[in-house]
Design a protein around this motif. Structure first.
Motif, short mmCIF file in Angstrom:
data_model
loop_
_atom_site.label_atom_id
_atom_site.label_comp_id
_atom_site.label_asym_id
_atom_site.label_seq_id
_atom_site.Cartn_x
_atom_site.Cartn_y
_atom_site.Cartn_z
N ALA B 193 1.02 -1.40 -0.10
CA ALA B 193 0.05 0.09 -0.01
C ALA B 193 0.94 1.43 0.03
O ALA B 193 2.10 1.02 0.68
N PRO B 194 0.47 2.41 -0.55
CA PRO B 194 1.56 3.51 -0.87
C PRO B 194 2.10 3.91 0.60
O PRO B 194 3.13 4.23 0.97
N GLU B 195 1.19 3.94 1.91
CA GLU B 195 1.91 4.32 3.15
C GLU B 195 2.78 3.44 3.65
O GLU B 195 3.53 3.51 4.63
N LEU B 196 2.74 1.95 2.83
CA LEU B 196 3.52 1.04 3.67
C LEU B 196 5.01 0.61 2.42
O LEU B 196 5.82 -0.24 2.72
N LYS B 197 5.32 1.70 1.81
CA LYS B 197 6.31 1.52 0.84
C LYS B 197 7.42 1.66 1.43
O LYS B 197 7.80 2.66 2.55
N GLY B 198 8.61 0.48 1.64
CA GLY B 198 9.56 0.68 2.24
C GLY B 198 9.54 0.22 3.53
O GLY B 198 10.51 0.27 4.30
N VAL B 199 8.41 -0.07 3.95
CA VAL B 199 8.05 -0.51 5.83
C VAL B 199 8.80 -2.03 5.66
O VAL B 199 8.24 -2.88 4.82
N PRO B 200 9.43 -2.24 6.91
CA PRO B 200 9.78 -3.85 7.06
C PRO B 200 8.45 -4.95 6.93
O PRO B 200 7.53 -4.57 7.35
N PHE B 201 9.05 -5.80 6.33
CA PHE B 201 8.18 -7.07 6.00
C PHE B 201 8.79 -8.28 6.63
O PHE B 201 9.97 -8.81 5.94
N SER B 202 8.62 -8.84 7.69
CA SER B 202 9.45 -9.82 8.34
C SER B 202 9.78 -11.04 7.34
O SER B 202 9.12 -11.40 6.39
N ALA B 203 10.73 -11.89 7.86
CA ALA B 203 10.98 -13.01 6.95
C ALA B 203 10.25 -14.29 7.47
O ALA B 203 10.45 -15.35 7.04
N HIS B 204 9.32 -13.89 8.42
CA HIS B 204 8.67 -15.19 8.93
C HIS B 204 7.27 -15.02 8.82
O HIS B 204 6.35 -15.01 9.96
N PRO B 205 6.54 -14.90 7.72
CA PRO B 205 4.87 -14.88 7.56
C PRO B 205 4.46 -16.00 7.93
O PRO B 205 5.01 -17.01 8.04
N LYS B 206 3.28 -16.12 8.03
CA LYS B 206 2.67 -17.50 8.46
C LYS B 206 1.22 -17.52 7.56
O LYS B 206 0.45 -16.83 7.72
N LYS B 207 1.25 -18.78 7.02
CA LYS B 207 0.17 -19.03 6.34
C LYS B 207 -0.81 -19.99 6.60
O LYS B 207 -0.44 -20.98 7.10
N GLU B 208 -2.21 -19.54 6.92
CA GLU B 208 -3.07 -20.39 7.54
C GLU B 208 -3.49 -21.29 6.53
O GLU B 208 -3.45 -21.02 5.26
N PRO B 209 -4.23 -22.44 6.94
CA PRO B 209 -4.71 -23.42 5.83
C PRO B 209 -5.69 -22.86 4.86
O PRO B 209 -5.74 -23.47 3.84
N ASP B 210 -6.39 -21.82 5.27
CA ASP B 210 -7.28 -21.18 4.00
C ASP B 210 -6.39 -20.33 3.06
O ASP B 210 -7.22 -19.62 2.25
N GLY B 211 -5.12 -20.32 3.26
CA GLY B 211 -4.41 -19.29 2.27
C GLY B 211 -4.08 -18.05 2.75
O GLY B 211 -3.28 -17.26 2.10
N THR B 212 -4.70 -17.75 3.86
CA THR B 212 -4.52 -16.27 4.53
C THR B 212 -2.81 -15.96 4.90
O THR B 212 -2.40 -16.93 5.53
N LEU B 213 -2.38 -14.97 4.44
CA LEU B 213 -0.85 -14.77 5.03
C LEU B 213 -0.84 -13.70 5.81
O LEU B 213 -1.24 -12.60 5.67
N TRP B 214 -0.19 -14.01 7.21
CA TRP B 214 -0.19 -13.16 8.14
C TRP B 214 1.54 -12.68 8.35
O TRP B 214 2.13 -13.39 8.13
N ASN B 215 1.57 -11.38 8.52
CA ASN B 215 2.87 -11.21 8.59
C ASN B 215 3.04 -9.60 9.59
O ASN B 215 2.14 -9.03 9.89
N PHE B 216 4.42 -9.37 10.18
CA PHE B 216 4.38 -8.18 11.01
C PHE B 216 5.73 -7.51 10.16
O PHE B 216 6.55 -8.01 9.71
N GLY B 217 5.73 -6.34 10.66
CA GLY B 217 7.04 -5.28 10.22
C GLY B 217 7.43 -4.71 11.77
O GLY B 217 6.43 -3.98 12.21
N SER B 218 8.63 -4.65 11.98
CA SER B 218 8.78 -3.83 13.42
C SER B 218 10.02 -2.71 12.94
O SER B 218 10.84 -3.02 12.46
#
Lengths: 136, 501
Positions: B193-218
């Motif tokens: 998203a434009p306001e998230l350009k260049g914001v950290p995206f961790s190397a450990h996203p979690k994919k749930e069985p329905d295919g949703t991907l969760w992640n964080f940036g700190s």
């Protein structure tokens, strides 16, 4: 003798110009959209706060921009250029406060996670000058 | 005789005191500058050299020992630091190296392999110059190019994920970098998203069985949470303030919650700005607790915070909850050896003794009503735990991970095992002391439904042959040994994390 001296002195003194033109050419733009914003500052106290002069120019089809400032007295200056890709008149930032549009400073100065100090970006204007800045 | 005495005096005082240094050596004399490019002969450590030439490798028709299961189809992607040395200088820290992404493709015609460097701005500039030009995580290098934000230092080196048909190389300090899934060609940083350009995206996203991907940036005391749909587009994001700033590498997701463990490890910004490396600027406060932060998935708001004794945590296994109880597993690492550099002593290719305390599995139970937390531990020296992808954020019975069964002084793992959490039993295979074992993933057997029914697929390095290989196990019969081993005609640098698609 005095009639010769006065014009000679006047001729020597006229080398101290009070009206220089600064031309800035910006290259290395990430895209051809939007406009370039440039702000010129003349002292550390107002650096990045209150520009002496500001200007803007649309990005040309070739991806180059030229900006002119006329009637600048000789002296020390520093400037910042911003590629305002979406034409909203400012440097956009992400949620971390890090700019998402390209920018650069005079004298090839760059800071670390922030603008450089005025002293690092400062250059001396002595008569007309053409300068090049890269956004890469 | 005189010449010999002069030589001995010089070598004991060190070159620095004679003012004989050139600029490059002066940089190395800084306590955190790059190391001179010397590499030792220890057979098990040779892949730590990295690919000094910065070139990609490709091979096809790989030799298979044993038999590959007919149902195993897809690609094992891996990522890791592949470039660690330029222009006579070596990085100090394993995490500094530029990302080299591998693709092991299992098809009807056999197995093929690619290893390609992620063409980040940093990599391209340094490859052209034949020198390091930018600071790294653990090595101080004065910047020769402007550093305007984290992506200017992005090495894209830690993990890989495929979402919505797109492949990403991940590095927790900045953006995900998109690659072509077939050719591994670098396409560029991903902006969600434009306001998230260049914001950290961790190397450990979690994919749930329905295919949703969760992640964080700190970043500092702030956390951004990402929820990405099956189509690969951002559905929601949230910026939160954490109780303290902490170095966050991984997190856990359960049915109802997102869980973070905040160790008392923070970045001293003044030190970072005054020329220390990121590692050198990290501060550990042993008087502070570790904080378990629980976030409600529905509202993406902080639910509660609980305290535990301080520990350094890199990786999580899995998490699940029943509304009242949250259970999660993680690996506790040794903070001393991480901060004082003995963690990286092997980076020079010499066998060193004493890698610090082993990293071990912890099983945590949190009562979300009373706020009570209890932790059990296991004793194996292990890392890189994974679960069957069908039970991510659900109750899991099995964890799969590499471990060390022999002497504790070797740098890498020699065995792989499945831990049955219900019975407390393990099913284990030892490759032997001459092998370095890396992360192995559980690949479900197509058409199966049972947790753990599938294959365990991962990589390793054989120090006797000086070649890397991929191993495929029946995940329900690991101690029987690999069903197949796929041999590469060369070694690839050691890496971190993988993803199978």
């Amino acid at each position: 003798m005095k009639q010769v001296l006065v014009p000679l002195v006047a001729l020597l003194l006229s080398g101290v110009s009070a009206a220089a033109t600064l031309e800035i050419e910006v290259e290395g733009l990430p895209s051809r959209e939007g406009q370039m914003l440039v702000a010129v500052y003349d002292k550390a106290e107002t650096w990045m706060k209150k520009p002496l002069r500001a200007n803007r120019a649309v990005v040309s089809a070739e991806g180059l921009v030229k900006l002119r400032f006329e009637d600048l007295p000789d002296g020390d200056y520093a400037y910042a250029v911003i590629h305002d890709a979406n034409n909203n008149g400012k440097l956009d930032m992400n949620v971390m406060g890090i700019p998402t549009e390209a920018y650069a400073f005079s004298n090839k100065a760059s800071g670390s996670f922030g603008p450089p100090k005025f002293e690092a970006a400062r250059f001396s204007l002595q008569g007309d000058a053409q300068q090049r800045v890269s956004l890469k | 005789m005189l010449a010999r005495r002069q030589f001995l005096i010089r070598s004991s005082l060190g070159a620095a005191s004679f003012g004989l240094l050139d600029a490059a050596q002066a940089q190395s004399a800084s306590p955190e500058g790059p190391l001179p490019a010397r590499f030792g002969q220890a057979p098990l450590l040779q892949p730590l050299r990295g690919y000094v030439d910065g070139l990609d490798r490709v091979s096809e028709g790989l030799r298979v020992r044993g038999r590959l299961p007919a149902g195993l189809r897809g690609t094992l992607y891996r990522n890791g630091p592949g470039m660690l040395e330029r222009g006579g200088q070596r990085y100090r820290h394993w995490f500094d190296g530029d990302g080299l992404v591998q693709a092991w493709s299992f098809g009807a015609q056999g197995v093929s392999h690619q290893a390609r460097f992620v063409q980040t701005r940093k990599f391209q500039a340094e490859q052209a110059a034949g020198a390091f030009l930018l600071p790294a995580f653990g090595t101080v290098i004065p910047p020769q190019l402007p550093v305007r934000g984290p992506d200017d230092m992005n090495t894209a080196n830690t993990s890989v994920v495929v979402q919505g048909g797109r492949l990403y190389a991940l590095w927790e300090g900045g953006s995900a970098t998109e690659l072509d899934p077939a050719t591994l060609r670098t396409l560029g940083p991903r902006t969600w998203a434009p306001e998230l350009k260049g914001v950290p995206f961790s190397a450990h996203p979690k994919k749930e069985p329905d295919g949703t991907l969760w992640n964080f940036g700190s970043f500092g005391k702030h956390l951004v949470l990402y929820q990405i749909g099956v189509d690969g587009e951002l559905k929601r994001h949230q910026v939160l303030n954490l109780p303290t700033g902490a170095m966050l590498h991984d997190f856990a997701v359960s049915q109802r919650y997102i869980a973070l463990l905040l160790p008392p490890l923070s970045l001293d910004m003044a030190a970072a700005r005054s020329g220390r490396s990121m590692v050198g600027a990290m501060r550990w406060d042993a008087r502070q607790p570790m904080r378990l932060v629980v976030i409600d998935k529905a509202t993406l708001q902080l639910q509660r915070t609980m305290e535990l004794p301080p520990a350094l945590v890199f990786h999580f296994g899995n998490a699940w909850d029943d509304g009242d109880q949250l259970q999660l597993d993680y690996v506790e690492s040794d903070i001393e050896s991480f901060l004082d550099g003995s963690f990286n002593a092997a980076l020079g290719g010499e066998q060193v003794d004493g890698q610090g305390k082993p990293s071990q599995l912890r099983l945590l139970r949190a009562d979300l009503r009373s706020g009570k937390v209890s932790v059990e531990g296991r004793r194996e020296s292990m890392e890189f735990p994974v679960v069957d992808p069908r039970v991510v954020a659900r109750r899991h019975r099995y964890l799969y991970h590499p471990l060390q069964t022999g002497p504790q002084d070797r740098w890498s793992f020699n065995a792989i095992q499945r831990l049955d959490l219900e019975r407390g039993q393990v099913d284990r295979y030892d490759f032997g002391a001459h092998v370095a074992v890396e992360e192995h993933l559980l690949v479900p057997k197509p058409g199966s439904r049972r947790e753990g029914e599938g294959w365990l697929v991962g990589t390793g390095f054989d120090a006797q042959r000086q070649r890397s290989f991929a191993a495929v196990f029946d995940a329900e019969a690991i101690s029987a040994g690999p069903l197949a081993l796929v041999d590469l005609p060369y070694w690839v640098p050691f890496g971190f994390h993988s993803h199978f698609v």
